[in-house]
Scaffold this motif. Structure first.
Motif, short mmCIF file in Angstrom:
data_model
loop_
_atom_site.label_atom_id
_atom_site.label_comp_id
_atom_site.label_asym_id
_atom_site.label_seq_id
_atom_site.Cartn_x
_atom_site.Cartn_y
_atom_site.Cartn_z
N PRO A 172 8.57 -5.83 -2.16
CA PRO A 172 8.50 -7.29 -2.32
C PRO A 172 7.69 -7.63 -3.58
O PRO A 172 6.75 -6.92 -3.91
CB PRO A 172 7.76 -7.74 -1.06
N PRO A 173 8.04 -8.71 -4.29
CA PRO A 173 9.09 -9.69 -3.94
C PRO A 173 10.48 -9.33 -4.45
O PRO A 173 11.45 -9.98 -4.09
CB PRO A 173 8.59 -10.96 -4.62
N GLU A 174 10.58 -8.30 -5.32
CA GLU A 174 11.89 -7.94 -5.88
C GLU A 174 12.86 -7.49 -4.79
O GLU A 174 14.06 -7.75 -4.88
CB GLU A 174 11.74 -6.84 -6.94
N HIS A 175 12.35 -6.84 -3.78
CA HIS A 175 13.21 -6.42 -2.68
C HIS A 175 13.87 -7.62 -2.02
O HIS A 175 15.08 -7.62 -1.74
CB HIS A 175 12.39 -5.64 -1.65
N GLY A 176 13.10 -8.68 -1.80
CA GLY A 176 13.66 -9.88 -1.18
C GLY A 176 14.71 -10.55 -2.05
O GLY A 176 15.69 -11.09 -1.54
N ARG A 177 14.49 -10.54 -3.35
CA ARG A 177 15.46 -11.15 -4.27
C ARG A 177 16.82 -10.47 -4.14
O ARG A 177 17.87 -11.13 -4.18
CB ARG A 177 14.96 -11.03 -5.71
N PRO A 208 9.87 -4.79 6.13
CA PRO A 208 10.79 -5.51 5.24
C PRO A 208 12.08 -4.76 4.96
O PRO A 208 13.08 -5.37 4.59
CB PRO A 208 9.97 -5.71 3.96
N HIS A 209 12.08 -3.43 5.13
CA HIS A 209 13.28 -2.65 4.87
C HIS A 209 14.11 -2.38 6.14
O HIS A 209 14.99 -1.52 6.12
CB HIS A 209 12.93 -1.31 4.21
N PHE A 210 13.82 -3.11 7.22
CA PHE A 210 14.62 -2.94 8.44
C PHE A 210 16.10 -3.06 8.10
O PHE A 210 16.51 -3.95 7.35
CB PHE A 210 14.23 -4.00 9.48
N CYS A 211 16.90 -2.18 8.64
CA CYS A 211 18.31 -2.04 8.25
C CYS A 211 19.09 -3.35 8.39
O CYS A 211 19.15 -3.94 9.48
CB CYS A 211 18.98 -0.96 9.10
N LEU A 212 19.70 -3.77 7.29
CA LEU A 212 20.51 -4.99 7.29
C LEU A 212 21.69 -4.87 8.25
O LEU A 212 22.10 -5.84 8.88
CB LEU A 212 21.05 -5.24 5.88
N GLY A 213 22.26 -3.69 8.34
CA GLY A 213 23.48 -3.51 9.13
C GLY A 213 23.25 -3.09 10.56
O GLY A 213 24.17 -2.56 11.21
N ALA A 214 22.05 -3.33 11.11
CA ALA A 214 21.73 -2.87 12.46
C ALA A 214 22.71 -3.42 13.50
O ALA A 214 23.24 -2.67 14.33
CB ALA A 214 20.30 -3.25 12.82
N LEU A 253 0.82 -1.21 0.00
CA LEU A 253 0.00 0.00 0.00
C LEU A 253 0.85 1.26 0.00
O LEU A 253 0.45 2.29 -0.54
CB LEU A 253 -0.93 -0.01 1.21
N PHE A 254 2.03 1.16 0.61
CA PHE A 254 2.94 2.32 0.68
C PHE A 254 4.26 1.89 0.06
O PHE A 254 5.10 1.27 0.71
CB PHE A 254 3.10 2.77 2.13
N SER A 255 4.44 2.24 -1.19
CA SER A 255 5.51 1.70 -2.02
C SER A 255 6.80 2.50 -1.93
O SER A 255 6.79 3.74 -1.95
CB SER A 255 5.04 1.67 -3.48
N SER A 256 7.92 1.79 -1.87
CA SER A 256 9.24 2.41 -2.00
C SER A 256 9.61 2.59 -3.47
O SER A 256 10.39 3.48 -3.81
CB SER A 256 10.31 1.53 -1.32
N TRP A 257 9.07 1.73 -4.33
CA TRP A 257 9.42 1.72 -5.75
C TRP A 257 8.71 2.81 -6.53
O TRP A 257 9.30 3.42 -7.43
CB TRP A 257 9.05 0.36 -6.33
N ARG A 258 7.47 3.10 -6.19
CA ARG A 258 6.65 3.98 -7.01
C ARG A 258 7.32 5.34 -7.26
O ARG A 258 7.36 5.81 -8.38
CB ARG A 258 5.28 4.17 -6.35
N GLY A 259 7.85 5.95 -6.24
CA GLY A 259 8.48 7.26 -6.42
C GLY A 259 9.86 7.38 -5.78
O GLY A 259 10.41 8.47 -5.69
N GLY A 260 10.40 6.24 -5.32
CA GLY A 260 11.67 6.29 -4.60
C GLY A 260 11.45 6.62 -3.14
O GLY A 260 10.32 6.76 -2.68
N THR A 261 12.54 6.76 -2.40
CA THR A 261 12.44 6.96 -0.95
C THR A 261 12.91 8.33 -0.48
O THR A 261 12.94 8.59 0.72
CB THR A 261 13.24 5.87 -0.22
#
Length: 443
Positions: free
Chosen positions: A98-103, A385-391, A67-75
């Motif tokens: 998702p699902p491209e983010h997960g890939r 899903p975008h929780f920081c990988l490097g936390a 519902l709230f996209s990161s892809w549609r207009g960027g972040t």
């Protein structure tokens, strides 16, 4: 009387610190407010956006990428200048749903598991100790710039190890981060701290592609591919070196992927950008922010000196109090509501981590630093899903550097006023003069 939120979009509003009083006043009025985007600092006017202020609504937005996209207009709050620019940044993991983010995330996630971070901890602690000892030297007391002398170098050393960048080239990462994160600040926008004589042949070749400043001294927008041509040139040179001699670093992992998880050229370039810039800048600003928090709360600083075991909760509280990344943008994919406010499809929805981390509904006495605060559901690393990988890696670096500094000093204080980054996105510190007195072994 309603409170005007417009100052929040002006980067100049942050040079004396985050306008927390304004955020608190807005948060008291509503969970979501409408913010205009006037023309500022050479940028054209924008369509405006919905600013989400309260913790519950921020987490709700972040957990619903459909519902709230990161892809549609960027972040980023401001829309990319052209459709071509938007198309390019959409290839970045940060700007995928998702699902491209997960890939894109799955292959690199292996480098940031607790076990993987644990293997780095010893070298991070050793680097932190070496940096502190270098700064203190043999003197009993003195002063230094915490930002340049300590906070900048530790994440560069760590990132060079994780990403597979030769240590001699690490200050290239510093310049790239300055130019991207500090593009609203004239002092950072043309950063050139790297000395090519000290770097590798790859670095010298990449510098040949550094954009040329315009007549007014400004470089191209670093959020475009043309604005960071030297970074992308270096990425491809490093990739060629890793293909010849692969290692256990993130670059080697990415290049080894096959099948559905293999990256396209633009995905690879954007992944390198993400690690080289975001992987460096957030920790680099969290470190001086953490020290400022302690200097502003001397009783808590003394408490941490007495009880180093407090670091288990202190690191997260320091991240909550400082909040290095202040906002991120999403775009609504359908008509909906946020906090009872109607939002139309295509409208920008910007979550304020800086506000949510001071939300009185979640944090008791939120403006106070409490190093023992627990629970502490801060959003310094995002949510969903975008929780920081490097936390975990970031926590490790904060703990290592602060522990090394506190264990070797008996006094710390300001030697001058901190200088803050002119940015409405990253809560950055450009200079932090610190005076110190060394701890000597008792005889």
């Amino acid at each position: 009387m309603s409170v005007d939120p417009t100052p929040l979009v002006d980067p100049r509003s942050y040079v004396d610190g985050v306008p927390y009083e304004l955020l608190a006043a807005l948060r008291a009025q509503a969970a979501v407010v409408r913010v205009a985007e006037p023309p500022l600092l050479g940028l054209p006017a924008g369509p405006g956006f919905w600013l989400v202020l309260r913790h519950a609504e921020v987490t709700d937005v972040l957990r619903r990428p459909g519902l709230f996209s990161s892809w549609r207009g960027g972040t980023q709050i401001r829309d990319p200048a052209t459709a071509e620019d938007l198309g390019y940044v959409r290839q970045m993991m940060l700007n995928r749903d998702p699902p491209e983010h997960g890939r894109l995330r799955r292959p690199v996630a292996r480098a940031f598991t607790p076990r993987a971070v644990a293997t780095l901890e010893e070298s991070i602690r050793a680097n932190a100790v070496a940096l502190v000892e270098r700064v203190l030297g043999d003197a009993d007391e003195g002063s230094f710039d915490f930002v340049r002398d300590l906070a900048a170098d530790l994440p560069l050393l760590t990132l060079a190890d994780v990403l597979g960048v030769p240590e001699a080239d690490r200050w290239l990462l510093y310049d790239w981060s300055n130019r991207v994160i500090g593009f609203q600040d004239p002092e950072h926008a043309t950063s050139a701290a790297f000395d090519p004589r000290a770097g590798t042949a790859m670095a010298r070749e990449a510098l040949r592609h550094r954009p040329t400043p315009a007549a007014d001294g400004r470089l191209p927008d670093p959020r475009t591919r043309a604005g960071m041509a030297d970074l992308y040139a270096y990425a491809h040179l490093l990739a060629a070196a890793k293909r010849r001699e692969p290692g256990a670093d993130v670059m080697s992992v990415l290049l080894a992927e096959r099948g559905d998880e293999r990256l396209s050229v633009t995905e690879f370039e954007n992944m390198f950008w993400l690690f080289a810039v975001a992987g460096n800048e957030t920790v680099r600003n969290a470190l001086p922010g953490a020290l400022i928090a302690l200097l502003e709360h001397p009783a808590e600083l003394a408490r941490l000196r007495r009880d180093p075991g407090l670091f288990d909760t202190a690191v997260d509280e320091l991240l909550r109090w400082w909040t290095p990344v202040m906002v991120f943008r999403r775009t609504a994919t359908a008509d909906t509501t946020v906090g009872g406010v109607p939002v139309r499809a295509g409208e920008k929805v910007v979550v304020s981590f800086a506000s949510a981390n001071r939300d009185e509904r979640v944090f008791v006495d939120p403006d106070r630093l409490d190093l023992g605060r627990h629970p502490n559901p801060h959003l310094g690393f995002g949510h969903g899903p975008h929780f920081c990988l490097g936390a975990q890696l970031a926590r490790c670096q904060l703990r290592a550097l602060l522990a090394a500094l506190l264990s070797r000093t008996t006094e710390l204080g300001y030697a001058g006023r901190p200088t803050y980054l002119r940015s409405n996105f990253q809560r950055g510190v450009k200079r932090l003069p610190v005076r110190w007195r060394r701890r000597r072994p008792s005889t």
